[in-house]
Design a protein around this motif. Sequence first.
Motif, PDB file in Angstrom:
ATOM      1  N   THR A  99      30.092  -5.257  19.201  1.00 42.20           N
ATOM      2  CA  THR A  99      28.848  -4.516  19.470  1.00 42.20           C
ATOM      3  C   THR A  99      28.927  -3.773  20.802  1.00 42.20           C
ATOM      4  N   LEU A 100      29.245  -4.480  21.875  1.00 40.19           N
ATOM      5  CA  LEU A 100      29.294  -3.860  23.206  1.00 40.19           C
ATOM      6  C   LEU A 100      30.367  -2.774  23.267  1.00 40.19           C
ATOM      7  N   ALA A 101      31.567  -3.078  22.781  1.00 39.37           N
ATOM      8  CA  ALA A 101      32.663  -2.107  22.833  1.00 39.37           C
ATOM      9  C   ALA A 101      32.316  -0.832  22.075  1.00 39.37           C
ATOM     10  N   ASN A 102      31.700  -0.988  20.906  1.00 40.40           N
ATOM     11  CA  ASN A 102      31.373   0.184  20.089  1.00 40.40           C
ATOM     12  C   ASN A 102      30.305   1.056  20.739  1.00 40.40           C
ATOM     13  N   ILE A 103      29.288   0.444  21.340  1.00 39.35           N
ATOM     14  CA  ILE A 103      28.231   1.230  21.998  1.00 39.35           C
ATOM     15  C   ILE A 103      28.813   2.016  23.168  1.00 39.35           C
ATOM     16  N   VAL A 104      29.606   1.341  23.999  1.00 38.99           N
ATOM     17  CA  VAL A 104      30.184   1.999  25.177  1.00 38.99           C
ATOM     18  C   VAL A 104      31.159   3.102  24.758  1.00 38.99           C
ATOM     19  N   ALA A 105      31.991   2.824  23.760  1.00 33.92           N
ATOM     20  CA  ALA A 105      32.956   3.820  23.291  1.00 33.92           C
ATOM     21  C   ALA A 105      32.249   5.064  22.771  1.00 33.92           C
ATOM     22  N   ASN A 106      31.186   4.871  22.011  1.00 39.32           N
ATOM     23  CA  ASN A 106      30.447   5.998  21.446  1.00 39.32           C
ATOM     24  C   ASN A 106      29.829   6.861  22.542  1.00 39.32           C
ATOM     25  N   LEU A 107      29.245   6.204  23.544  1.00 37.72           N
ATOM     26  CA  LEU A 107      28.641   6.948  24.648  1.00 37.72           C
ATOM     27  C   LEU A 107      29.688   7.740  25.421  1.00 37.72           C
ATOM     28  N   ARG A 108      30.815   7.116  25.711  1.00 32.82           N
ATOM     29  CA  ARG A 108      31.851   7.801  26.499  1.00 32.82           C
ATOM     30  C   ARG A 108      32.490   8.945  25.713  1.00 32.82           C
ATOM     31  N   GLN A 109      32.619   8.755  24.406  1.00 34.14           N
ATOM     32  CA  GLN A 109      33.174   9.838  23.574  1.00 34.14           C
ATOM     33  C   GLN A 109      32.264  11.065  23.587  1.00 34.14           C
ATOM     34  N   ASN A 110      30.972  10.835  23.842  1.00 32.58           N
ATOM     35  CA  ASN A 110      30.006  11.932  23.894  1.00 32.58           C
ATOM     36  C   ASN A 110      29.745  12.396  25.328  1.00 32.58           C
ATOM     37  N   GLY A 111      30.662  12.028  26.237  1.00 32.04           N
ATOM     38  CA  GLY A 111      30.597  12.544  27.596  1.00 32.04           C
ATOM     39  C   GLY A 111      29.576  11.883  28.501  1.00 32.04           C
ATOM     40  N   LYS A 112      29.087  10.704  28.118  1.00 34.00           N
ATOM     41  CA  LYS A 112      28.094  10.006  28.926  1.00 34.00           C
ATOM     42  C   LYS A 112      28.771   9.086  29.944  1.00 34.00           C
ATOM     43  N   HIS A 113      28.091   8.853  31.054  1.00 33.83           N
ATOM     44  CA  HIS A 113      28.618   7.939  32.074  1.00 33.83           C
ATOM     45  C   HIS A 113      28.001   6.561  31.867  1.00 33.83           C
ATOM     46  N   VAL A 114      28.856   5.570  31.704  1.00 27.90           N
ATOM     47  CA  VAL A 114      28.397   4.192  31.522  1.00 27.90           C
ATOM     48  C   VAL A 114      28.843   3.382  32.729  1.00 27.90           C
ATOM     49  N   PHE A 115      27.893   2.740  33.394  1.00 30.87           N
ATOM     50  CA  PHE A 115      28.214   1.889  34.539  1.00 30.87           C
ATOM     51  C   PHE A 115      28.646   0.516  34.020  1.00 30.87           C
ATOM     52  N   GLY A 116      29.915   0.408  33.696  1.00 32.89           N
ATOM     53  CA  GLY A 116      30.422  -0.844  33.160  1.00 32.89           C
ATOM     54  C   GLY A 116      31.884  -0.708  32.775  1.00 32.89           C
ATOM     55  N   CYS A 117      32.409  -1.751  32.185  1.00 29.81           N
ATOM     56  CA  CYS A 117      33.831  -1.803  31.823  1.00 29.81           C
ATOM     57  C   CYS A 117      34.172  -0.791  30.730  1.00 29.81           C
ATOM     58  N   SER A 118      35.461  -0.462  30.660  1.00 28.96           N
ATOM     59  CA  SER A 118      35.926   0.478  29.640  1.00 28.96           C
ATOM     60  C   SER A 118      35.885  -0.182  28.259  1.00 28.96           C
TER      61      SER A 118
END
Length: 327
Positions: A99-118
């Motif tokens: 769940t966490l990995a997929n949410i973060v990956a999706n956001l980063r693929q869309n050019g968003k900045h996530v304050f957290g691990c890759s």
Amino acid sequence: MMSIFIYEHITSGALSAEQLSDSLMHEGNMMINALCQDLLALGHSLTIIREASLPHLFDDDKRLTTIYVSDLAEFTKSWQQCQQIFNQFIIIAPETANTLANIVANLRQNGKHVFGCSPEAISLFTDKYQTFKHLKSHQIATPQTFTVEQWLNEINSDEQQRWISKYRDGVGCEQTFIQTSTQLRHFLSNLSSSILSNTIIQPYIDSQSLSLSLFITAEDIHLLSVNIQHMQQQQNQLHLKYCEVKRNDLIDTDVAIDLAKKLHQSTAGLYGFVGVDLLKTENQLYIVDINPRLTSSYAEAGMRHYGNPALLLHQEIIKTFADNDRF
């Protein structure tokens, strides 16, 4: 200052169609409440998405915008809109089922900045068996870990030896059992093949359960707290009773930081809030689990006795906004 979107999965409405335990909902609520409180105190504007049936947070503070959703359809529509509108995200979600990995990956693929691990670091530490192999390959002490198939085929232990079984991608003490060899074999014989493939087994180690609350930046590793995890056993199942924070007297700060540095050097993409679960014996510290996210210890009141625990995150946010303004 731009608004930061804080997404907490349990309270967001994403699981409104599911039956959630009171303890899980309480934990999610405590974490988002604490983080919002701390960032508001530091002057940030925040937006959250929240299940409408839950108590409102900080209604009197105009710097917090809450998007209320009543069902899964409303959540899906609102969350999609939020991902288009906002650029800065903080994600609080379980690793289970990626769940966490997929949410973060999706956001980063869309050019968003996530304050957290890759997403890559999150994926690695989502799987406790892969975590074991990774730590072992980097000479970091960790309990020996077996798949069910390995344990059944390779281990001929004393019938009264005790073992820990848990989900490969579980969070907290979810489905964590302590059993003798005899009990464990019987227990495993009643599980479905899908659960068996998602279960790992470790020898029980007589030890103190601790954790480290870290904040990792590109420049440094900060130890926010050493925590005691007070465990409770009900029949054969282990539960986390409560977490006692700021017990930095239990591990020498240099030892804790050296261990965190060794972990950091072994793994690209560890950034922001990270929790490390430990077992402490008389002469050894074992890393049991790495939580590549904010953990429930953050919400404990004791974390605020010596200052705002979100200060380091605040500094990273300010740096990111300053960098964006230069382009």
